[in-house]
Design a protein around this motif. Structure first.
Motif, PDB file in Angstrom:
ATOM      1  N   ARG A  56      79.636   5.220  32.345  1.00  0.00           N
ATOM      2  CA  ARG A  56      80.792   5.244  31.444  1.00  0.00           C
ATOM      3  C   ARG A  56      80.362   5.090  29.988  1.00  0.00           C
ATOM      4  O   ARG A  56      80.807   5.839  29.108  1.00  0.00           O
ATOM      5  CB  ARG A  56      81.768   4.117  31.798  1.00  0.00           C
ATOM      6  N   SER A  57      79.506   4.124  29.723  1.00  0.00           N
ATOM      7  CA  SER A  57      79.061   3.884  28.349  1.00  0.00           C
ATOM      8  C   SER A  57      78.264   5.061  27.812  1.00  0.00           C
ATOM      9  O   SER A  57      78.407   5.438  26.638  1.00  0.00           O
ATOM     10  CB  SER A  57      78.218   2.612  28.282  1.00  0.00           C
ATOM     11  N   LEU A  58      77.426   5.643  28.645  1.00  0.00           N
ATOM     12  CA  LEU A  58      76.613   6.771  28.200  1.00  0.00           C
ATOM     13  C   LEU A  58      77.494   7.938  27.764  1.00  0.00           C
ATOM     14  O   LEU A  58      77.349   8.462  26.654  1.00  0.00           O
ATOM     15  CB  LEU A  58      75.667   7.216  29.317  1.00  0.00           C
ATOM     16  N   VAL A  59      78.411   8.343  28.626  1.00  0.00           N
ATOM     17  CA  VAL A  59      79.252   9.505  28.322  1.00  0.00           C
ATOM     18  C   VAL A  59      80.161   9.220  27.133  1.00  0.00           C
ATOM     19  O   VAL A  59      80.275  10.038  26.201  1.00  0.00           O
ATOM     20  CB  VAL A  59      80.078   9.915  29.558  1.00  0.00           C
ATOM     21  N   ALA A  60      80.808   8.066  27.129  1.00  0.00           N
ATOM     22  CA  ALA A  60      81.736   7.741  26.045  1.00  0.00           C
ATOM     23  C   ALA A  60      81.026   7.641  24.704  1.00  0.00           C
ATOM     24  O   ALA A  60      81.538   8.098  23.672  1.00  0.00           O
ATOM     25  CB  ALA A  60      82.460   6.437  26.357  1.00  0.00           C
ATOM     26  N   LEU A  69      70.783   5.421  25.859  1.00  0.00           N
ATOM     27  CA  LEU A  69      71.342   5.100  24.544  1.00  0.00           C
ATOM     28  C   LEU A  69      70.317   4.353  23.698  1.00  0.00           C
ATOM     29  O   LEU A  69      70.185   4.609  22.493  1.00  0.00           O
ATOM     30  CB  LEU A  69      72.618   4.265  24.704  1.00  0.00           C
ATOM     31  N   ARG A  70      69.598   3.445  24.311  1.00  0.00           N
ATOM     32  CA  ARG A  70      68.552   2.721  23.585  1.00  0.00           C
ATOM     33  C   ARG A  70      67.447   3.676  23.144  1.00  0.00           C
ATOM     34  O   ARG A  70      66.955   3.594  22.006  1.00  0.00           O
ATOM     35  CB  ARG A  70      67.971   1.622  24.468  1.00  0.00           C
ATOM     36  N   LEU A  71      67.054   4.574  24.024  1.00  0.00           N
ATOM     37  CA  LEU A  71      65.987   5.517  23.694  1.00  0.00           C
ATOM     38  C   LEU A  71      66.411   6.496  22.610  1.00  0.00           C
ATOM     39  O   LEU A  71      65.565   7.031  21.883  1.00  0.00           O
ATOM     40  CB  LEU A  71      65.554   6.280  24.957  1.00  0.00           C
ATOM     41  N   LEU A  72      67.711   6.723  22.489  1.00  0.00           N
ATOM     42  CA  LEU A  72      68.242   7.578  21.415  1.00  0.00           C
ATOM     43  C   LEU A  72      68.480   6.779  20.129  1.00  0.00           C
ATOM     44  O   LEU A  72      68.998   7.312  19.156  1.00  0.00           O
ATOM     45  CB  LEU A  72      69.545   8.239  21.864  1.00  0.00           C
ATOM     46  N   TRP A  89      77.915   1.091  21.195  1.00  0.00           N
ATOM     47  CA  TRP A  89      78.229   1.706  22.481  1.00  0.00           C
ATOM     48  C   TRP A  89      79.739   1.693  22.708  1.00  0.00           C
ATOM     49  O   TRP A  89      80.445   0.768  22.309  1.00  0.00           O
ATOM     50  CB  TRP A  89      77.568   0.961  23.619  1.00  0.00           C
ATOM     51  N   ARG A  90      80.217   2.721  23.384  1.00  0.00           N
ATOM     52  CA  ARG A  90      81.629   2.833  23.743  1.00  0.00           C
ATOM     53  C   ARG A  90      81.776   2.744  25.251  1.00  0.00           C
ATOM     54  O   ARG A  90      80.855   3.020  26.010  1.00  0.00           O
ATOM     55  CB  ARG A  90      82.206   4.168  23.255  1.00  0.00           C
TER      56      ARG A  90
END
Length: 294
Positions: free
Chosen positions: A157-161, A281-284, A291-292
């Motif tokens: 969820r967090s990744l996509v959002a 997200l961390r690697l980006l 984060w969302r």
């Protein structure tokens, strides 16, 4: 210039990095700089002035065997397109295996699934064979299976959002079925869904499929189409775990093997073996405060 970002075990990080630097000292993949990122202090960035991606990759696998990582030839940036597999990537299960359990055929179907994911069987043949075994199963079993068995992968969820909040186009593409994928995509916030359709008649599965097959070539084609819509130099990220995902992973800027089968992991230039999907997200270099959650 090669750039590698990785998340690894903190207690052995310094020792592993020293080993990596020594290992690569007299090669075309020698390390020019290594430091933790300012905004994601558990992410190590390694820079190499050469172009020996294979050499750097092999050294990372040797010295950081249980890690999350992205390798790139340019500065790593947030993708403009994210295309992901569903089964065992965005969700923790293989839908067809769980559905087969309702028909008392799980072991038989799961064996075919495993061989297909390892690249030992032709995908379409394996798919049609497995679906054929489900003939006569009530369509209501799908609803029950979704409710009782299918669980979103941690961090999905967090990744996509979060990617969407950065303007990234998100697409779920699966060799599985719309009966499952449409619901999963809605829960996660994906903007487009591509998958296979089970044929239903009189409330029961016929054992057949409707329309063309979504396979490895379809997954790659969807990625290429979405990238083209964003422009010639669009940055893309794809995620998957099986042999069917390999062409898509190879075609993307960042091909991420999520807890993947060996062939898929070897084809990718990124992987998540240690953490959950928020590792991406961390690697980006997106700090946790940004984060969302969908």
């Amino acid at each position: 210039m090669l750039i590698a970002r990785l998340i690894a075990e903190p207690s052995t990080l310094e020792e592993a990095l020293d080993g990596l630097i020594a290992n690569l000292a007299d090669t075309d993949a020698q390390v020019a700089h290594a430091a933790m990122l300012d905004f994601c202090d558990d992410v190590l960035q390694i820079e190499s002035p050469g172009d020996d991606m294979a050499g750097l990759r092999a050294a990372l696998d040797t010295h950081f065997p249980h890690s999350d990582a992205i390798l790139a030839r340019n500065v790593i940036s947030v993708p403009e397109v994210f295309v992901s597999d569903m089964d065992s990537t965005m969700i923790g299960q293989e839908c067809i295996d769980e559905l087969a359990d309702f028909a008392g055929l799980k072991d038989q179907v799961a064996g075919i699934t495993e061989r297909a994911m390892q690249g030992e069987l032709d995908f379409e043949t394996a798919l049609r064979e497995r679906v054929g075994l489900l003939a006569g199963l009530g369509e209501d079993a799908i609803t029950q299976c979704l409710a009782e068995r299918i669980r979103l992968t941690t961090g999905a969820r967090s990744l996509v959002a979060t990617l969407k909040s950065r303007g990234c186009r998100t697409v779920l593409v699966t060799g599985g079925f719309h009966h499952f994928a449409d619901s999963v995509a809605e829960q996660l916030g994906f903007e487009r869904v591509v998958g296979n359709r089970l044929e239903v008649a009189n409330g029961k599965l016929t054992g057949g499929l409707v329309g063309t097959i979504t396979d490895s070539s379809t997954k790659k084609a969807v990625l290429v189409e979405e990238m083209a819509a964003r422009g010639q130099n669009a940055v893309s990220m794809a995620a998957g775990d099986g042999a069917n995902d390999i062409p898509m992973l190879e075609a993307s800027t960042y091909g991420i093997a999520y807890r993947a089968k060996p062939k898929a992991r070897a084809a990718a230039n990124g992987w998540v073996d240690r953490g959950d999907l928020t590792s991406l997200l961390r690697l980006l270099e997106i700090p946790e405060k940004d984060w969302r959650i969908s």
